[in-house]
Structures are given as structure tokens and as C-alpha cells.
Design an enzyme around this catalytic site. Structure first.
Site, PDB file in Angstrom:
ATOM      1  NE  ARG A   6      69.950  -0.293  15.227  1.00 38.89           N
ATOM      2  CZ  ARG A   6      71.054   0.580  14.699  1.00 38.89           C
ATOM      3  NH1 ARG A   6      71.341   0.262  13.382  1.00 38.89           N
ATOM      4  NH2 ARG A   6      71.714   1.192  15.420  1.00 38.89           N
ATOM      5  CE  LYS A  25      90.627   7.113  16.767  1.00 44.72           C
ATOM      6  NZ  LYS A  25      90.543   8.157  15.536  1.00 44.72           N
ATOM      7  N   GLY A  61      76.853  -0.067  19.808  1.00 44.67           N
ATOM      8  CA  GLY A  61      76.798  -1.410  19.081  1.00 44.67           C
ATOM      9  C   GLY A  61      77.627  -2.586  19.640  1.00 44.67           C
ATOM     10  N   GLY A  70      75.533   5.899  18.557  1.00 47.93           N
ATOM     11  CA  GLY A  70      75.819   7.351  18.474  1.00 47.93           C
ATOM     12  C   GLY A  70      74.790   8.246  19.118  1.00 47.93           C
TER      13      GLY A  70
HETATM   14  P1  AMP Z   1      84.364   1.129  19.652  1.00 46.24           P
HETATM   15  O1  AMP Z   1      83.555   1.225  18.248  1.00 46.24           O
HETATM   16  O2  AMP Z   1      85.099   2.550  19.998  1.00 46.24           O
HETATM   17  O3  AMP Z   1      83.313   0.934  20.749  1.00 46.24           O
HETATM   18  O4  AMP Z   1      85.254  -0.017  19.787  1.00 46.24           O
HETATM   19  C1  AMP Z   1      84.883  -1.326  19.627  1.00 46.24           C
HETATM   20  C2  AMP Z   1      86.175  -2.070  19.116  1.00 46.24           C
HETATM   21  O5  AMP Z   1      87.312  -2.024  19.929  1.00 46.24           O
HETATM   22  C3  AMP Z   1      85.820  -3.634  19.304  1.00 46.24           C
HETATM   23  O6  AMP Z   1      85.722  -4.161  17.999  1.00 46.24           O
HETATM   24  C4  AMP Z   1      86.984  -4.377  20.045  1.00 46.24           C
HETATM   25  O7  AMP Z   1      87.304  -5.482  19.684  1.00 46.24           O
HETATM   26  C5  AMP Z   1      87.749  -3.275  20.132  1.00 46.24           C
HETATM   27  N1  AMP Z   1      88.979  -3.427  21.203  1.00 46.24           N
HETATM   28  C6  AMP Z   1      88.377  -3.070  22.594  1.00 46.24           C
HETATM   29  N2  AMP Z   1      89.548  -3.234  23.336  1.00 46.24           N
HETATM   30  C7  AMP Z   1      90.871  -3.642  22.424  1.00 46.24           C
HETATM   31  C8  AMP Z   1      92.042  -3.575  22.564  1.00 46.24           C
HETATM   32  N3  AMP Z   1      92.631  -3.654  23.773  1.00 46.24           N
HETATM   33  N4  AMP Z   1      92.707  -3.853  21.442  1.00 46.24           N
HETATM   34  C9  AMP Z   1      92.358  -3.736  20.511  1.00 46.24           C
HETATM   35  N5  AMP Z   1      90.949  -3.603  20.085  1.00 46.24           N
HETATM   36  C10 AMP Z   1      90.165  -3.361  21.196  1.00 46.24           C
END
Ligand code: AMP
Length: 399
Positions: A39, A202, A352, A375
Site C-alpha cells: 500500500r 460469507k 484482501g 471493500g
Molecule cells: P473473505 O474475507 O470472505 O474473502 O474470506 C476469506 C477467508 O475464507 C480466508 O481466510 C479463507 O481461508 C476462508 N475460506 C475460504 N474457503 C473456505 C472453506 N471452504 N472453509 C473454511 N474457510 C474458508
């Protein structure tokens, strides 16, 4: 009205107040160590331009972490000041506070040309968007430059309210320009076939972007933990995989869309009986009750690669699995490779975790654009612009 950028305004002999996003990760044990300087590196082009073009003083502003309106030495910008001084080969003076009485005196002295204000978020007024705080900051500069794309979705004092005090003297920096140009391509004129790949944890965080994208894309690939609520909504059993009832509700809603046939979901998985435990192939959609899916399987990789193979525009946000653990990183790395092998396609990676995945893969330079703002990039695609960008373009009226 078009946005004006820093190379379209006279900066010689002017005090330039610049907002950057120096919110870099620090080592949890040694807080003086920056673990990823991207950054700051991205801001150097604008800073160097201002120095080379005879700006009198640069007053740099940023936040770091979430000190919640209080002075907290864990979030000092000192490591940033040290790194900037090294990179620019110039002295960088770090102030004690953004409202330091000495700042006005520093502006009159001939010595150092670069002043870095201490963490903006030591002041609760920053996140409140306070006009009084913005006015105090504005008093330091003749011109305001915003190059903090990563915080342009926030209506904070230094990114939004401050524009009220720089009528026709507020401009964007080079990083902001690159980000806006890249994201505008995705929003306004994506070349077809357009493939979006959404992963991560999520559904609720990404529901809006999915609803927006499903209309314009040719294929919407959903992987990572995002996929399981969709599989459950289709009636599949996903065992112990990450999946909340709320996310299943949202997934059901999306699966009712007239464009639902564009959605591509995993057909097999890499599973484990515990989080980060020994990996095992699950060669079918259904996940056994005692297992959780932590990565996409080989058949899914082939399916996703096939959908990506003739794309002309690709947007990727979110990993395909628990990629921080190399036993579950194959799916995410395969996506990075598939994107890197596309000829003549515009590939944009945002968010990220997918950005760090692309860095780990060593394929960063093969992407057309890697967004610094997670974001902010999502919100830009959802809304077509951001509050900080609108304020820079049109100004704001506080009355
Ligand atoms: P996000 O911040 O929503 O993009 O989520 C990213 C996080 O989701 C990362 O730390 C990944 O390790 C986790 N992640 C992705 N796929 C899986 C999965 N199948 N099970 C558990 N964690 C996951």
C-alpha cells in the site's frame, strides 16, 4: 464533471495535503516491522510526482488499524515514516497528533519537505466525519490530493468532509486514477465473455455484489466457503462445512433469479474431519456428515478452468478454500494460474485475501489490475462510484 487528477493542477510552491491509505499490516510481535508494504509502494508515484514538480511541502495523512479514537502506540505511523524516508531518500517528520500546534510552524521552516501526520484514527472525529476536524486538517494545505482508494468508500473527515474546504482544489492521485479506470471497465464496458469468480467465507458480505454481477456476467463461479450455502439451498448435504442458516436464506434468494443458470458451483471437494486437518478427496457434491469441505476438488477445478478459458473479462474476489494452509490451496492457485494464462483478457483481482493468494502464487504481474481496496472495490462495482470519489468530483456542501 470529470474528476481532476494531480497532474492537471499546478503544484509548484504549494503546500499539498495528501490522503493516502498506509493501513499496512504490522508484525504482531514486532510492531515496528511492516509485513507487506504494497500500500505504501503504490503511493510512491504520487508522492514522487509532487516532489519532482516543486511542491513546497507535502503533508501526508493516513489511518492505521482501528485505534478507535484513542492514542495507542500499537498503531503509530512511525514504521510508515521510517519506510517512506528510506524509499524517498528524504527526511520525513512524524507529528505527535493531527492537531499538533507545531504543524503550522513546521510548514514555515525550510527543512524537511515531508510531514506525516500521526494516525488520523487517534481522533474519533475522523470516523465521525467531523467538519471541525476536517477544517483543522484543511488549514495545512493549499491543495488536497486524495490517493486513498482503499478508504474512498468511507465518509470520513479526511476522505469526504474535507472536500468542502478545497473547492476546485481537490484532485485525485495516480493510484486512485488507476483503480477507478480499471473498475470502470468492469462496471461500464466489460468485454464478453465476462466471468466473475466469487469466493471467501460469507455470503452476506458479498450478497449485493452477487446480485449486481449475475445480471451482467456470462458465468458466475462461486467457490470457497461461499459455495456451501448454495449447495444446501439446492438440497445437498455439506456435512460440517462452513454454512450458516442466514447464508442459506440469501443463497435461496439468489437461486430464484432469472439468471440462475449462470451460477457455477463445486461438484467435488477436498475435505477434512477437522479444520486444517489431513486432506481427503470427496469425489461427489455431497459431503459426508463428519467432514468439512476446505477446498474445491479436481473435477471442480477443471469445470471452473473451462468456464474461464475463453473469457475476455474476469473479476475475481475471494479464495476457493482455506488457502492459507497449503493442503487446501490448490483450488485458489489453479484460479490464479487460469487467469494468468488468458490471452487478451482484462483480469481484475480485488479483495484482501485473493490479493494475498495472487501474491503467494507469484502471478501478481500477470493480472491486468490488482485492486488495493477490498471493500472499496466491491462497493465501486455495486454502486458505480464511491462517496470519496463523488466528493472529489463534485465537492460537498456542508450547509
Ligand atoms: P473473505 O474475507 O470472505 O474473502 O474470506 C476469506 C477467508 O475464507 C480466508 O481466510 C479463507 O481461508 C476462508 N475460506 C475460504 N474457503 C473456505 C472453506 N471452504 N472453509 C473454511 N474457510 C474458508
Amino acid at each position: 464533471m470529470a474528476l481532476t487528477y494531480v497532474d492537471e493542477i499546478e503544484v509548484k510552491d504549494k503546500n499539498i495535503l495528501c490522503r493516502f491509505d498506509f493501513n499496512v499490516p504490522l508484525d504482531s510481535k514486532d510492531r515496528s516491522k511492516i509485513t507487506d508494504t504494497t500500500r505504501i509502494d503504490m503511493a510512491l508515484e504520487t508522492i514522487q510526482y509532487l516532489l519532482d514538480n516543486g511542491a513546497k511541502k507535502l503533508i501526508l495523512m493516513s489511518h492505521l488499524g482501528r485505534p478507535k479514537g484513542k492514542v495507542n502506540p500499537d498503531y503509530t505511523l512511525e514504521p510508515v515514516a521510517t519506510y517512506l524516508a528510506e524509499k524517498l531518500n528524504e527526511d520525513v517528520i512524524l507529528t505527535e497528533s493531527c492537531l499538533d500546534r507545531g504543524i503550522k510552524t513546521l510548514l514555515t521552516l525550510n527543512e524537511s519537505r515531508i510531514i506525516l501526520l500521526q494516525n488520523l484514527r487517534y481522533h474519533s472525529e475522523e470516523e465521525e466525519g467531523s467538519a471541525e476536524f476536517a477544517k483543522a486538517l484543511a488549514a495545512y494545505g493549499d491543495i488536497y490530493v486524495n490517493d486513498a482508494f482503499g478508504t474512498a468508500h468511507r465518509k470520513h473527515a479526511s476522505t469526504y468532509t474535507i472536500n468542502a474546504y478545497f473547492k476546485n482544489k481537490a484532485v485525485g492521485g495516480f493510484l486512485l486514477k488507476k483503480e477507478i479506470q480499471a473498475l470502470t471497465k468492469i462496471v461500464n464496458s466489460p468485454k464478453s465473455p465476462f466471468v466473475a469468480i466469487v469466493g471467501g467465507a460469507k455470503v452476506s458480505d458479498k450478497i449485493k455484489i452477487i446480485e449486481r454481477l449475475i445480471v451482467n456476467v456470462d458465468h458466475l463461479i462461486i467457490g470457497g466457503a461461499m459455495a456451501y450455502p448454495f449447495l444446501v439451498a439446492q438440497g445437498h448435504d455439506v456435512g460440517n462445512s462452513l454454512c450458516s442458516a442466514d447464508d442459506v436464506k440469501l443463497a435461496k434468494k439468489i437461486l430464484m433469479s432469472p439468471s440462475k443458470s449462470k451460477i457455477v458451483l463445486p461438484v467435488d471437494h477436498i475435505v477434512s474431519t477437522e479444520f486444517g486437518g489431513a486432506p481427503k478427496l470427496c469425489a461427489k457434491v455431497e459431503v459426508d456428515g463428519d467432514c468439512m469441505a476446505l477446498d474445491i476438488g479436481p473435477k471442480t477445478i477443471a469445470l471452473f478452468e473451462n468456464k474461464i478459458s475463453n473469457a475476455k473479462t474476469v473479476l475475481w474476489n475471494g479464495p476457493m478454500g482455506l488457502f492459507e494452509n497449503k493442503d487446501f490451496a490448490n483450488g485458489t492457485m489453479a484460479i490464479a494460474t487460469a487467469l494468468s494464462q488468458l490471452d487478451d483478457a482484462f483480469t481484475l483481482v480485488g479483495g484482501g485475501d485473493s490479493v494475498s493468494a495472487v501474491k503467494i502464487s507469484g502471478l501478481y504481474d500477470k493480472m491486468s489490475h490488482v485492486s488495493t481496496g477490498g471493500g472499496a472495490s466491491l462497493e465501486f462495482i455495486e454502486e458505480g462510484t464511491l462517496p470519496g470519489v463523488q466528493a472529489l468530483r463534485f465537492g460537498i456542501d456542508l450547509n
